[in-house]
Write a protein that holds these residues in place. Structure first.
Motif, PDB file in Angstrom:
ATOM      1  N   ASP A 102       1.027  -1.214   0.005  1.00 16.58           N
ATOM      2  CA  ASP A 102       0.174  -0.531   0.055  1.00 16.58           C
ATOM      3  C   ASP A 102       1.050   1.017   0.158  1.00 16.58           C
ATOM      4  OD1 ASP A 102      -2.222  -1.835  -0.121  1.00 16.58           O
ATOM      5  OD2 ASP A 102      -2.699  -1.554   1.942  1.00 16.58           O
ATOM      6  N   LEU A 103       1.805   1.490   0.765  1.00 17.08           N
ATOM      7  CA  LEU A 103       3.064   2.336   1.393  1.00 17.08           C
ATOM      8  C   LEU A 103       3.282   2.258  -0.426  1.00 17.08           C
ATOM      9  CD1 LEU A 103       4.318   4.582   1.633  1.00 17.08           C
ATOM     10  CD2 LEU A 103       6.448   2.353   3.412  1.00 17.08           C
ATOM     11  N   TRP A 148       2.334   2.051  -3.426  1.00 18.38           N
ATOM     12  CA  TRP A 148       1.420   2.288  -4.485  1.00 18.38           C
ATOM     13  C   TRP A 148       1.057   3.738  -4.359  1.00 18.38           C
ATOM     14  CZ3 TRP A 148      -2.789  -2.140  -3.322  1.00 18.38           C
ATOM     15  CH2 TRP A 148      -2.365  -3.189  -4.377  1.00 18.38           C
ATOM     16  N   LEU A 149       0.863   4.689  -2.661  1.00 17.64           N
ATOM     17  CA  LEU A 149       0.763   5.583  -2.864  1.00 17.64           C
ATOM     18  C   LEU A 149       2.035   6.455  -2.602  1.00 17.64           C
ATOM     19  CD1 LEU A 149      -0.644   7.940  -0.998  1.00 17.64           C
ATOM     20  CD2 LEU A 149       0.391   7.069   0.837  1.00 17.64           C
ATOM     21  N   GLN A 175       1.129   6.610  -6.769  1.00 20.51           N
ATOM     22  CA  GLN A 175       0.213   8.399  -6.556  1.00 20.51           C
ATOM     23  C   GLN A 175       0.678   9.767  -6.858  1.00 20.51           C
ATOM     24  OE1 GLN A 175      -2.998   6.514  -3.894  1.00 20.51           O
ATOM     25  NE2 GLN A 175      -3.909   5.682  -5.008  1.00 20.51           N
ATOM     26  N   PHE A 176       1.634  10.126  -5.581  1.00 17.01           N
ATOM     27  CA  PHE A 176       2.284  11.055  -5.554  1.00 17.01           C
ATOM     28  C   PHE A 176       2.847  10.869  -6.199  1.00 17.01           C
ATOM     29  CE2 PHE A 176       1.951  10.993  -0.171  1.00 17.01           C
ATOM     30  CZ  PHE A 176       0.376  11.490  -0.290  1.00 17.01           C
ATOM     31  N   VAL A 225       0.593  10.370   6.964  1.00 20.18           N
ATOM     32  CA  VAL A 225       0.167   9.788   6.198  1.00 20.18           C
ATOM     33  C   VAL A 225      -0.070   8.447   7.753  1.00 20.18           C
ATOM     34  CG1 VAL A 225      -0.193   7.614   4.587  1.00 20.18           C
ATOM     35  CG2 VAL A 225       0.874   9.957   3.642  1.00 20.18           C
TER      36      VAL A 225
END
Length: 121
Positions: A44-45, A47-48, A51-52, A69
């Motif tokens: 998840d990290l 993926w984040l 995204q950023f 976060v």
């Protein structure tokens, strides 16, 4: 999980993960043999982070934002950064929307002015 498994699950290259680690955005545990080991939350990290990056944030900004976060807390300086990045993204979204609208107009005009010979059977 090992670095190759994380890369596969997150859909990124091992090189990208090593870069994130080099920049301090991703911190693995190390085995006694020195092998990287990532927890399940690492997917998840990553993926984040992706995204950023896709939103145009720099690695420096991402590094400043990531602790917020995790904790949900921010210093006034980091909060200013968060607001500035959000405003920049809003402007970018507006510009992209305008570009899409222009493309829609071009497509509509081209489609209506194109005779049957424009479309192959």
């Amino acid at each position: 999980m090992r670095i190759g498994e994380l890369a596969l699950k997150a859909g990124v290259s091992v090189r990208a993960l090593r870069y994130y680690e080099e920049k301090g955005m991703l911190v693995p545990e190390r085995s006694t043999g020195g092998h990287r080991h990532y927890g399940d939350r690492s997917v998840d990290l990553v993926w984040l982070i992706q995204q950023f990056y896709a939103a145009g944030l720099s690695s420096r900004s991402i590094l400043e934002i990531l602790p917020c976060v995790e904790t949900g807390e921010a210093t006034p300086e980091v909060l200013d950064l968060l607001v500035a990045e959000r405003e920049r993204i809003d402007r970018q979204m507006s510009e992209l929307s305008a570009a899409r609208d222009r493309l829609d107009t071009v497509i509509a005009n081209a489609g209506s002015s194109c005779s049957d010979h424009c479309r192959p059977d």
